[in-house]
Design a protein around this motif. Structure first.
Motif, PDB file in Angstrom:
ATOM      1  N   THR A 133      -4.734  -4.873   5.070  1.00  0.00           N
ATOM      2  CA  THR A 133      -4.794  -6.261   5.535  1.00  0.00           C
ATOM      3  C   THR A 133      -4.044  -7.195   4.595  1.00  0.00           C
ATOM      4  OG1 THR A 133      -6.944  -5.850   6.566  1.00  0.00           O
ATOM      5  CG2 THR A 133      -6.350  -8.146   6.162  1.00  0.00           C
ATOM      6  N   ALA A 134      -4.285  -7.049   3.299  1.00  0.00           N
ATOM      7  CA  ALA A 134      -3.635  -7.927   2.316  1.00  0.00           C
ATOM      8  C   ALA A 134      -2.130  -7.714   2.306  1.00  0.00           C
ATOM      9  CB  ALA A 134      -4.221  -7.681   0.934  1.00  0.00           C
ATOM     10  N   ARG A 135      -1.704  -6.465   2.418  1.00  0.00           N
ATOM     11  CA  ARG A 135      -0.269  -6.165   2.442  1.00  0.00           C
ATOM     12  C   ARG A 135       0.387  -6.783   3.677  1.00  0.00           C
ATOM     13  NH1 ARG A 135       0.147  -0.308   1.863  1.00  0.00           N
ATOM     14  NH2 ARG A 135       0.417  -0.510  -0.363  1.00  0.00           N
ATOM     15  N   ALA A 136      -0.297  -6.715   4.811  1.00  0.00           N
ATOM     16  CA  ALA A 136       0.232  -7.298   6.047  1.00  0.00           C
ATOM     17  C   ALA A 136       0.339  -8.818   5.937  1.00  0.00           C
ATOM     18  CB  ALA A 136      -0.653  -6.912   7.230  1.00  0.00           C
ATOM     19  N   LEU A 137      -0.646  -9.449   5.306  1.00  0.00           N
ATOM     20  CA  LEU A 137      -0.602 -10.900   5.122  1.00  0.00           C
ATOM     21  C   LEU A 137       0.574 -11.310   4.247  1.00  0.00           C
ATOM     22  CD1 LEU A 137      -4.396 -11.697   4.584  1.00  0.00           C
ATOM     23  CD2 LEU A 137      -2.987 -12.343   6.559  1.00  0.00           C
ATOM     24  N   THR A 192      -8.752   5.623  -8.438  1.00  0.00           N
ATOM     25  CA  THR A 192      -7.882   5.240  -7.323  1.00  0.00           C
ATOM     26  C   THR A 192      -8.450   4.032  -6.580  1.00  0.00           C
ATOM     27  OG1 THR A 192      -7.142   7.536  -7.054  1.00  0.00           O
ATOM     28  CG2 THR A 192      -6.802   6.055  -5.186  1.00  0.00           C
ATOM     29  N   GLY A 193      -9.757   4.004  -6.415  1.00  0.00           N
ATOM     30  CA  GLY A 193     -10.389   2.870  -5.762  1.00  0.00           C
ATOM     31  C   GLY A 193     -10.199   1.583  -6.545  1.00  0.00           C
ATOM     32  N   LEU A 194     -10.275   1.672  -7.860  1.00  0.00           N
ATOM     33  CA  LEU A 194     -10.064   0.502  -8.711  1.00  0.00           C
ATOM     34  C   LEU A 194      -8.631   0.006  -8.598  1.00  0.00           C
ATOM     35  CD1 LEU A 194     -10.825  -1.483 -10.948  1.00  0.00           C
ATOM     36  CD2 LEU A 194     -10.405   0.335 -12.614  1.00  0.00           C
ATOM     37  N   LEU A 195      -7.670   0.905  -8.673  1.00  0.00           N
ATOM     38  CA  LEU A 195      -6.265   0.516  -8.559  1.00  0.00           C
ATOM     39  C   LEU A 195      -5.973  -0.064  -7.174  1.00  0.00           C
ATOM     40  CD1 LEU A 195      -4.687   3.546 -10.437  1.00  0.00           C
ATOM     41  CD2 LEU A 195      -4.615   1.156 -11.175  1.00  0.00           C
ATOM     42  N   THR A 196      -6.601   0.495  -6.155  1.00  0.00           N
ATOM     43  CA  THR A 196      -6.417  -0.016  -4.794  1.00  0.00           C
ATOM     44  C   THR A 196      -6.966  -1.433  -4.676  1.00  0.00           C
ATOM     45  OG1 THR A 196      -6.519   2.217  -3.875  1.00  0.00           O
ATOM     46  CG2 THR A 196      -6.941   0.401  -2.350  1.00  0.00           C
ATOM     47  N   ALA A 197      -8.106  -1.693  -5.300  1.00  0.00           N
ATOM     48  CA  ALA A 197      -8.688  -3.035  -5.290  1.00  0.00           C
ATOM     49  C   ALA A 197      -7.781  -4.029  -6.006  1.00  0.00           C
ATOM     50  CB  ALA A 197     -10.067  -3.019  -5.941  1.00  0.00           C
ATOM     51  N   ILE A 198      -7.156  -3.591  -7.096  1.00  0.00           N
ATOM     52  CA  ILE A 198      -6.215  -4.451  -7.823  1.00  0.00           C
ATOM     53  C   ILE A 198      -5.004  -4.768  -6.954  1.00  0.00           C
ATOM     54  CG2 ILE A 198      -4.548  -4.443  -9.731  1.00  0.00           C
ATOM     55  CD1 ILE A 198      -6.693  -2.962 -11.382  1.00  0.00           C
ATOM     56  N   ALA A 199      -4.480  -3.760  -6.268  1.00  0.00           N
ATOM     57  CA  ALA A 199      -3.321  -3.972  -5.404  1.00  0.00           C
ATOM     58  C   ALA A 199      -3.663  -4.910  -4.250  1.00  0.00           C
ATOM     59  CB  ALA A 199      -2.815  -2.638  -4.860  1.00  0.00           C
ATOM     60  N   ALA A 200      -4.824  -4.715  -3.638  1.00  0.00           N
ATOM     61  CA  ALA A 200      -5.237  -5.580  -2.527  1.00  0.00           C
ATOM     62  C   ALA A 200      -5.373  -7.020  -2.998  1.00  0.00           C
ATOM     63  CB  ALA A 200      -6.545  -5.080  -1.932  1.00  0.00           C
ATOM     64  N   SER A 225       3.189   0.708  -6.393  1.00  0.00           N
ATOM     65  CA  SER A 225       3.093   2.108  -6.825  1.00  0.00           C
ATOM     66  C   SER A 225       2.180   2.838  -5.847  1.00  0.00           C
ATOM     67  CB  SER A 225       2.540   2.196  -8.256  1.00  0.00           C
ATOM     68  OG  SER A 225       3.360   1.525  -9.173  1.00  0.00           O
ATOM     69  N   PRO A 226       2.672   3.127  -4.641  1.00  0.00           N
ATOM     70  CA  PRO A 226       1.807   3.696  -3.592  1.00  0.00           C
ATOM     71  C   PRO A 226       1.152   5.014  -3.978  1.00  0.00           C
ATOM     72  CG  PRO A 226       4.135   3.848  -2.986  1.00  0.00           C
ATOM     73  CD  PRO A 226       4.056   2.957  -4.182  1.00  0.00           C
ATOM     74  N   GLU A 227       1.760   5.751  -4.882  1.00  0.00           N
ATOM     75  CA  GLU A 227       1.177   7.039  -5.286  1.00  0.00           C
ATOM     76  C   GLU A 227      -0.149   6.852  -6.036  1.00  0.00           C
ATOM     77  OE1 GLU A 227       3.604   5.621  -8.770  1.00  0.00           O
ATOM     78  OE2 GLU A 227       3.801   5.612  -6.581  1.00  0.00           O
ATOM     79  N   LEU A 228      -0.415   5.626  -6.493  1.00  0.00           N
ATOM     80  CA  LEU A 228      -1.655   5.348  -7.219  1.00  0.00           C
ATOM     81  C   LEU A 228      -2.774   4.847  -6.317  1.00  0.00           C
ATOM     82  CD1 LEU A 228      -0.219   3.389 -10.304  1.00  0.00           C
ATOM     83  CD2 LEU A 228      -0.758   5.834 -10.163  1.00  0.00           C
ATOM     84  N   LEU A 229      -2.437   4.563  -5.048  1.00  0.00           N
ATOM     85  CA  LEU A 229      -3.350   3.820  -4.185  1.00  0.00           C
ATOM     86  C   LEU A 229      -3.924   4.662  -3.050  1.00  0.00           C
ATOM     87  CD1 LEU A 229      -1.160   0.602  -3.907  1.00  0.00           C
ATOM     88  CD2 LEU A 229      -2.859   1.167  -5.660  1.00  0.00           C
ATOM     89  N   ARG A 230      -5.009   4.174  -2.482  1.00  0.00           N
ATOM     90  CA  ARG A 230      -5.613   4.790  -1.308  1.00  0.00           C
ATOM     91  C   ARG A 230      -5.010   4.091  -0.085  1.00  0.00           C
ATOM     92  NH1 ARG A 230     -10.646   5.102  -3.236  1.00  0.00           N
ATOM     93  NH2 ARG A 230     -10.293   7.247  -3.887  1.00  0.00           N
ATOM     94  N   ALA A 231      -4.023   4.718   0.521  1.00  0.00           N
ATOM     95  CA  ALA A 231      -3.214   4.080   1.556  1.00  0.00           C
ATOM     96  C   ALA A 231      -4.014   3.629   2.765  1.00  0.00           C
ATOM     97  CB  ALA A 231      -2.097   5.029   2.002  1.00  0.00           C
ATOM     98  N   GLU A 232      -5.115   4.318   3.054  1.00  0.00           N
ATOM     99  CA  GLU A 232      -5.884   4.005   4.259  1.00  0.00           C
ATOM    100  C   GLU A 232      -6.914   2.906   4.034  1.00  0.00           C
ATOM    101  OE1 GLU A 232      -8.191   7.208   2.092  1.00  0.00           O
ATOM    102  OE2 GLU A 232      -6.091   6.699   2.466  1.00  0.00           O
ATOM    103  N   ASP A 233      -6.966   2.339   2.838  1.00  0.00           N
ATOM    104  CA  ASP A 233      -7.946   1.290   2.528  1.00  0.00           C
ATOM    105  C   ASP A 233      -7.667   0.044   3.370  1.00  0.00           C
ATOM    106  OD1 ASP A 233     -10.060   0.284   0.422  1.00  0.00           O
ATOM    107  OD2 ASP A 233      -8.528  -1.283   0.559  1.00  0.00           O
ATOM    108  N   LEU A 234      -8.678  -0.399   4.127  1.00  0.00           N
ATOM    109  CA  LEU A 234      -8.494  -1.517   5.062  1.00  0.00           C
ATOM    110  C   LEU A 234      -8.173  -2.815   4.345  1.00  0.00           C
ATOM    111  CD1 LEU A 234      -8.528  -2.512   7.963  1.00  0.00           C
ATOM    112  CD2 LEU A 234     -11.006  -2.846   7.750  1.00  0.00           C
ATOM    113  N   GLU A 235      -8.815  -3.058   3.218  1.00  0.00           N
ATOM    114  CA  GLU A 235      -8.547  -4.287   2.472  1.00  0.00           C
ATOM    115  C   GLU A 235      -7.102  -4.330   1.998  1.00  0.00           C
ATOM    116  OE1 GLU A 235     -10.283  -6.791  -1.399  1.00  0.00           O
ATOM    117  OE2 GLU A 235     -11.039  -4.783  -0.954  1.00  0.00           O
TER     118      GLU A 235
END
Length: 199
Positions: A125-129, A65-73, A112-122
């Motif tokens: 931030t990236a999504r907001a940008l 999940t952390g890896l997928l979250t890093a990819i999404a960010a 694919s939010p079900e794959l991600l760690r929603a509370e990840d700050l990176e």
């Protein structure tokens, strides 16, 4: 006489400096996702591809999940940069579609939010940008052309770009597009919704 397996593995591990291992794992993961989807990801397999111990990827990403979250960010950051450099709404949409075509693995994971760690700050931030860059592109359109509600206009613009990109990546538009350039076709679609999108 050949080098022993343990010495060889140790040498491979030492060949990575600073963020090189992280980048190598991310790149390998993107290749797997592009070919077989995120469900095929395995940290152990990625470690093997990168030539490092199976624990090495976990050091950087903790888990799958952390890896997928890093990819999404990373993807949202790249998207924000691409859209921010546009000169108007139509170009912002074209850059959105181009991003999806050039980074299909990022694009698939980002939404694919079900794959991600929603509370990840990176990720937050990236999504907001990225959202801000898209909103700025819509805000630049004259209200007379986009309507009085910028929020709804933004939803319409995003829906058009994202829906078109998703259909394109799934090869659902191949028959309709034929030999037409996908980005030129997208420009024609935007002009149908936003009169000033061609400005």
């Amino acid at each position: 006489m050949g080098m022993s397996p343990s010495k060889s593995a140790s040498a491979e591990r030492r060949s990575y400096h600073h963020g090189d291992l992280r980048r190598a794992v991310l790149s390998a993961a993107l290749d797997v996702i592009a070919a077989d989807g995120p469900g095929a990801l395995s940290l152990r397999d990625l470690a093997r591809r990168a030539g490092v111990s199976h624990a090495a990827p976990a050091h950087h990403f903790r888990d799958r999940t952390g890896l997928l979250t890093a990819i999404a960010a990373e993807g949202f950051g790249l998207l924000a940069q691409a859209v921010r450099e546009s000169s108007g709404l139509r170009e912002a949409g074209v850059r959105y579609v181009r991003f999806a075509r050039e980074h299909p693995a990022h694009f698939q994971v980002m939404f694919s939010p079900e794959l991600l760690r929603a509370e990840d700050l990176e990720l937050i931030t990236a999504r907001a940008l990225a959202a801000d860059a898209l909103n700025q592109a819509v805000a630049g359109v004259d209200p007379g052309d986009r309507g009085p509600d910028a929020r709804l206009a933004g939803m319409a613009a995003w829906s058009l770009a994202h829906g078109y990109a998703t259909l394109l990546l799934g090869h659902n538009l191949d028959g309709q597009l034929g030999e037409d350039d996908p980005e030129d076709t997208f420009c024609a679609l935007t002009a149908m919704l936003f009169h000033s999108a061609a400005d």
